[in-house]
Design an enzyme around this catalytic site. Structure first.
Site, PDB file in Angstrom:
ATOM      1  N   ARG A  13       0.848  -1.196   0.000  1.00 44.07           N
ATOM      2  CA  ARG A  13       0.000   0.000   0.000  1.00 44.07           C
ATOM      3  C   ARG A  13       0.885   1.248   0.000  1.00 44.07           C
ATOM      4  O   ARG A  13       2.019   1.216   0.481  1.00 44.07           O
ATOM      5  CB  ARG A  13      -0.904   0.015   1.232  1.00 44.07           C
ATOM      6  CG  ARG A  13      -1.823  -1.202   1.359  1.00 44.07           C
ATOM      7  CD  ARG A  13      -2.600  -1.145   2.665  1.00 44.07           C
ATOM      8  NE  ARG A  13      -3.501  -2.279   2.817  1.00 44.07           N
ATOM      9  CZ  ARG A  13      -3.180  -3.422   3.426  1.00 44.07           C
ATOM     10  NH1 ARG A  13      -1.965  -3.560   3.959  1.00 44.07           N
ATOM     11  NH2 ARG A  13      -4.060  -4.420   3.521  1.00 44.07           N
ATOM     12  N   LYS A  32      -1.535  -2.568   8.325  1.00 42.26           N
ATOM     13  CA  LYS A  32      -2.643  -2.057   9.139  1.00 42.26           C
ATOM     14  C   LYS A  32      -2.684  -2.756  10.502  1.00 42.26           C
ATOM     15  O   LYS A  32      -2.368  -3.933  10.611  1.00 42.26           O
ATOM     16  CB  LYS A  32      -3.971  -2.283   8.409  1.00 42.26           C
ATOM     17  CG  LYS A  32      -4.148  -1.444   7.149  1.00 42.26           C
ATOM     18  CD  LYS A  32      -5.512  -1.711   6.532  1.00 42.26           C
ATOM     19  CE  LYS A  32      -5.761  -0.842   5.307  1.00 42.26           C
ATOM     20  NZ  LYS A  32      -7.082  -1.097   4.714  1.00 42.26           N
ATOM     21  N   HIS A  36      -2.745   2.591  -5.745  1.00 37.52           N
ATOM     22  CA  HIS A  36      -3.483   1.341  -5.554  1.00 37.52           C
ATOM     23  C   HIS A  36      -3.634   0.576  -6.867  1.00 37.52           C
ATOM     24  O   HIS A  36      -3.822  -0.635  -6.872  1.00 37.52           O
ATOM     25  CB  HIS A  36      -4.861   1.625  -4.931  1.00 37.52           C
ATOM     26  CG  HIS A  36      -5.177   0.711  -3.796  1.00 37.52           C
ATOM     27  ND1 HIS A  36      -4.444   0.682  -2.623  1.00 37.52           N
ATOM     28  CD2 HIS A  36      -6.134  -0.254  -3.656  1.00 37.52           C
ATOM     29  CE1 HIS A  36      -4.951  -0.227  -1.813  1.00 37.52           C
ATOM     30  NE2 HIS A  36      -5.956  -0.810  -2.423  1.00 37.52           N
ATOM     31  N   ARG A  86      -0.906  -1.747  -7.068  1.00 33.15           N
ATOM     32  CA  ARG A  86      -1.193  -2.883  -6.178  1.00 33.15           C
ATOM     33  C   ARG A  86      -2.129  -3.869  -6.890  1.00 33.15           C
ATOM     34  O   ARG A  86      -1.938  -5.080  -6.837  1.00 33.15           O
ATOM     35  CB  ARG A  86      -1.814  -2.354  -4.886  1.00 33.15           C
ATOM     36  CG  ARG A  86      -2.145  -3.411  -3.826  1.00 33.15           C
ATOM     37  CD  ARG A  86      -2.513  -2.682  -2.534  1.00 33.15           C
ATOM     38  NE  ARG A  86      -3.206  -3.496  -1.560  1.00 33.15           N
ATOM     39  CZ  ARG A  86      -2.608  -4.264  -0.659  1.00 33.15           C
ATOM     40  NH1 ARG A  86      -1.288  -4.344  -0.633  1.00 33.15           N
ATOM     41  NH2 ARG A  86      -3.300  -4.951   0.221  1.00 33.15           N
ATOM     42  N   HIS A 104      -3.669  -9.099   3.275  1.00 32.68           N
ATOM     43  CA  HIS A 104      -5.113  -9.157   3.484  1.00 32.68           C
ATOM     44  C   HIS A 104      -5.429 -10.083   4.656  1.00 32.68           C
ATOM     45  O   HIS A 104      -4.895 -11.190   4.739  1.00 32.68           O
ATOM     46  CB  HIS A 104      -5.826  -9.687   2.235  1.00 32.68           C
ATOM     47  CG  HIS A 104      -5.958  -8.676   1.153  1.00 32.68           C
ATOM     48  ND1 HIS A 104      -6.159  -9.014  -0.173  1.00 32.68           N
ATOM     49  CD2 HIS A 104      -5.915  -7.311   1.176  1.00 32.68           C
ATOM     50  CE1 HIS A 104      -6.234  -7.918  -0.901  1.00 32.68           C
ATOM     51  NE2 HIS A 104      -6.085  -6.876  -0.108  1.00 32.68           N
ATOM     52  N   TYR A 148      -9.372 -10.350  -7.158  1.00 39.21           N
ATOM     53  CA  TYR A 148      -8.341 -10.326  -8.197  1.00 39.21           C
ATOM     54  C   TYR A 148      -8.338 -11.590  -9.063  1.00 39.21           C
ATOM     55  O   TYR A 148      -7.467 -11.755  -9.916  1.00 39.21           O
ATOM     56  CB  TYR A 148      -6.955 -10.165  -7.565  1.00 39.21           C
ATOM     57  CG  TYR A 148      -6.775  -8.856  -6.855  1.00 39.21           C
ATOM     58  CD1 TYR A 148      -6.628  -7.675  -7.571  1.00 39.21           C
ATOM     59  CD2 TYR A 148      -6.768  -8.786  -5.468  1.00 39.21           C
ATOM     60  CE1 TYR A 148      -6.462  -6.459  -6.923  1.00 39.21           C
ATOM     61  CE2 TYR A 148      -6.605  -7.580  -4.809  1.00 39.21           C
ATOM     62  CZ  TYR A 148      -6.456  -6.419  -5.540  1.00 39.21           C
ATOM     63  OH  TYR A 148      -6.298  -5.222  -4.896  1.00 39.21           O
TER      64      TYR A 148
END
Length: 297
Positions: A146, A170, A243, A246, A269, A278
């Protein structure tokens, strides 16, 4: 109610380590709900029940909010009430009986390899900023990290001997992500022949890898500006954002045969469902499979 909201926001910042951007969204959603309650003459959160929430939903759809926005608002309020229930400020969470609106998951936009190839050949590698731009582009595509993770990378997070990055994701979650030869060469050239020259323009000291023209830490907005400049130099008529690189990383990995679990780990994720968006394939990939597999192609 204001004190309850304040306690929840402090919980997000301190315990959940949520970003300022996330906290701002939660605060906006909760305050909007408070305004609705005030209009309905409801002065205590314990008075909210299924019927009140249905009225609130009707109002949201009357204002023509998208399903995605309505879903986010409900999710924010569900988390808020869950916190109040956990802290024994309320006995029940009425939002748990409300289903979130079903949403169509859009196929992520990505760049074709031909488009990326043009971007990789426009930076002026004789200048410090050109070296930085090349390293930035190569790294974002090579790792799929990210943009927030990219600008927060420090010198100690990179291991050239193993070809890996320590990425701080995150919620304080860390993961190791490998990078390839092209990214390694661009990074080494920038770090050893460009970054020090940028750093001399600033009186500050920093361990961050990516710096701006003034020698201070590059921001997320700065990364977007760099990508826009590269697109203009390449004379491409595409819209690009960090993004999208990404998305391109994940799409190209899966199209080349990488398994879903590995891509999930590389992207950081938490849920596999986030990676499954994806699993679409490009028309070129489908045509290649058809030509290689069908006996009368």
């Amino acid at each position: 109610m204001e004190n309850q909201c304040k306690a929840f926001l402090e919980y997000l910042q301190i315990e959940k380590n949520a970003s300022a951007y996330t906290v701002e969204f939660y605060q906006h959603d909760i305050e909007a709900f408070f305004q609705f309650l005030h209009k309905e003459s409801i002065h205590h959160l314990a008075e909210v029940d299924y019927s009140v929430i249905r009225i609130y939903l009707t109002e949201l759809f009357t204002h023509q909010y998208s399903r995605r926005t309505v879903s986010r608002k409900l999710s924010s309020l569900r988390s808020f009430y869950r916190f109040l229930e956990r802290e024994e400020m309320l006995e029940t969470n009425p939002f748990m009986s409300i289903s979130l609106p079903k949403m169509d998951k859009p196929i992520p936009e990505f760049l074709y390899e031909e488009e990326l190839e043009k971007l990789f050949h426009v930076s002026d590698l004789q200048t410090p900023l050109g070296k930085r731009n090349q390293a930035l582009l190569e790294l974002l595509y090579a790792t799929g990290i990210r943009v927030s993770e990219c600008v927060n990378l420090s010198m100690g997070d990179i291991d050239f001997s193993l070809g890996t990055l320590l990425v701080h994701g995150k919620g304080r979650k860390e993961r190791y992500v490998p990078f390839g030869r092209f990214a390694a060469e661009a990074l080494e050239d920038y770090i050893y022949n460009g970054r020090n020259l940028l750093l001399e323009k600033s009186n500050q000291t920093t361990n961050r890898i990516f710096l701006n023209a003034k020698g201070t830490n590059l921001t997320e907005r700065g990364v977007r500006m760099v990508l826009d400049q590269l697109v203009k130099k390449a004379s491409l008529t595409i819209d690009i954002h960090p993004h999208k690189l990404r998305h391109s990383f994940a799409t190209h990995m899966l199209n080349a045969g990488a398994d879903l679990r590995s891509v999930q780990e590389l992207l950081g994720h938490e849920h596999l469902s986030s990676t499954q968006i994806y699993t679409h394939v490009t028309k070129d990939h489908l045509k290649r499979i058809y030509n290689n597999s069908h006996p009368r192609a």
